[in-house]
Design a protein around this motif. Structure first.
Motif, PDB file in Angstrom:
ATOM      1  N   GLU A  23      44.111  45.530  32.381  1.00 56.11           N
ATOM      2  CA  GLU A  23      44.854  44.554  31.890  1.00 56.11           C
ATOM      3  C   GLU A  23      44.762  43.033  32.898  1.00 56.11           C
ATOM      4  O   GLU A  23      44.446  42.166  32.529  1.00 56.11           O
ATOM      5  N   ILE A  24      44.853  43.630  34.164  1.00 60.40           N
ATOM      6  CA  ILE A  24      44.663  42.569  35.326  1.00 60.40           C
ATOM      7  C   ILE A  24      43.316  41.909  35.033  1.00 60.40           C
ATOM      8  O   ILE A  24      43.013  40.763  35.351  1.00 60.40           O
ATOM      9  N   LEU A  25      42.215  42.864  35.035  1.00 51.44           N
ATOM     10  CA  LEU A  25      41.077  42.445  34.881  1.00 51.44           C
ATOM     11  C   LEU A  25      40.651  41.465  33.803  1.00 51.44           C
ATOM     12  O   LEU A  25      39.746  40.621  33.780  1.00 51.44           O
ATOM     13  N   LYS A  26      41.284  42.083  32.663  1.00 48.57           N
ATOM     14  CA  LYS A  26      40.963  41.199  31.390  1.00 48.57           C
ATOM     15  C   LYS A  26      41.555  39.846  31.536  1.00 48.57           C
ATOM     16  O   LYS A  26      41.097  38.922  31.169  1.00 48.57           O
ATOM     17  N   GLN A  27      42.750  39.587  32.414  1.00 51.64           N
ATOM     18  CA  GLN A  27      43.511  38.260  32.595  1.00 51.64           C
ATOM     19  C   GLN A  27      42.512  37.658  33.239  1.00 51.64           C
ATOM     20  O   GLN A  27      42.401  36.231  33.124  1.00 51.64           O
TER      21      GLN A  27
END
Length: 96
Positions: A23-27
């Motif tokens: 999720e952090i990488l997606k953001q």
């Protein structure tokens, strides 16, 4: 049975951490994508400004040559001849 429970809990924790990292990488990816789009837009705007300035420079150079400047006389003569040919072509098409 407790070993299996510990293994499952450990796996759940790892999966949870992986999902959180994902999720952090997606953001971060979304932010970078937006930054890239903004940069591309800025580049296009600057290229447009450069093109405008180049056109103004060429027009000024042509005007200076017509005012009697000896620089770029041949270039100006060629442009004038090209314009005359285009006008002749237009007149010929209108005459048909």
């Amino acid at each position: 049975m407790s070993d299996i429970t510990e293994i499952v809990d450990s796996l759940e924790n790892r999966v949870s951490r992986l999902l959180h990292k994902m999720e952090i990488l997606k953001q971060a990816n979304q932010k970078l994508t937006q930054k890239l789009a903004d940069s591309e837009k800025a580049i296009q705007e600057k290229e447009s400004v450069i093109t405008d300035w180049e056109e103004k420079y060429n027009a000024l150079k042509l005007a200076n040559t017509m005012l009697g400047s000896s620089e770029n006389k041949t270039e100006t003569k060629l442009k004038i001849n090209t314009l005359i040919r285009e006008i002749d072509s237009c007149i010929a098409q209108l005459s048909e």
